[in-house]
Design an enzyme around this catalytic site. Sequence first.
Site, PDB file in Angstrom:
ATOM      1  N   ASP A 163       0.839  -1.202   0.000  1.00  0.00           N
ATOM      2  CA  ASP A 163       0.000   0.000   0.000  1.00  0.00           C
ATOM      3  C   ASP A 163       0.876   1.255   0.000  1.00  0.00           C
ATOM      4  O   ASP A 163       0.686   2.168   0.801  1.00  0.00           O
ATOM      5  CB  ASP A 163      -0.933   0.005   1.227  1.00  0.00           C
ATOM      6  CG  ASP A 163      -2.048   1.043   1.117  1.00  0.00           C
ATOM      7  OD1 ASP A 163      -2.382   1.454  -0.015  1.00  0.00           O
ATOM      8  OD2 ASP A 163      -2.586   1.441   2.159  1.00  0.00           O
ATOM      9  N   VAL A 164       1.834   1.306  -0.928  1.00  0.00           N
ATOM     10  CA  VAL A 164       2.723   2.467  -1.008  1.00  0.00           C
ATOM     11  C   VAL A 164       1.987   3.611  -1.704  1.00  0.00           C
ATOM     12  O   VAL A 164       1.633   3.500  -2.874  1.00  0.00           O
ATOM     13  CB  VAL A 164       4.013   2.141  -1.780  1.00  0.00           C
ATOM     14  CG1 VAL A 164       4.905   3.382  -1.843  1.00  0.00           C
ATOM     15  CG2 VAL A 164       4.766   0.995  -1.142  1.00  0.00           C
TER      16      VAL A 164
END
Length: 279
Positions: free
Chosen positions: A164-165
């Site tokens: 979840d960058v």
Amino acid sequence: MFEPYLSRWNLLSDGDPIVTRGSYLLPVRMDGYINGNPAMLKIAMDAEEKFGGLVMQWWNGDGAARVYAYEGDALLMERAQGTNSLMHMACNGQDDEASRIACDVIAKLHKPRSAPPPGLVPLTIWFEALESAAQREGGVFLESLAVARELLASPRDIVVLHGDVHHENVLDFASRGWLAIDPKRIIGERGYDYANLLCNPELPTVTDPIRFIRQSHVIAQAANLERRRLLQWTLAYAGLSASWFLEDGDRQSADSDFSIAELALQALSTEANNHDVLH
């Protein structure tokens, strides 16, 4: 909810609680002093957030915030003290730099390490939500699913992924530089982690076609990724993300992902046409 850990870990509250979709957070000072080391106490409210703490601990402060203590649903971690923001940079003429910083952090997270932590979910399982959405909705979901299946059938460079960058999960930790927070618990091809930089619905310019093309080149170069592979992961991720947003009833964010999927399809088509002309 925070009190047992404040006592157990000798912490002093240092601000108001913060509520996110999956957790409660409280800024604290360590060692029970007002001038103690600043930290963040996080109480996970779902399994994904809880397992993310395990991944943070495994990274051991290399590319991610340090973990000071971890027990059950609670995580005590280093608190970002810097004043810079990737979101602010991306919205104020420093989009390229913001993307390169995020790519640099991702590369640190992906460095070879000891055996991965237990309980990681492979991307093949992670993408099951896209399978369901494609059967139910059709349309662009079918395009996303087709490319996802192709990618998952021939994975490259398997790593422990952040999952979840985006511009608000990479923070300025002042002298420690830029570090990641809030990972998921997945393992798979490293290209997956770069796709979200092109899909973040919180970024006002995310669906701008000119921005999309430029950043796809910037990210592919910074990540040392074949651009076509990055575009494929972006198409796959956009479909998966849209399926999650629809499950949550968030049509606006799903529409953002649909726009990104269309941009990725167009870029892949253009790249294929250019390849044909050159050959």
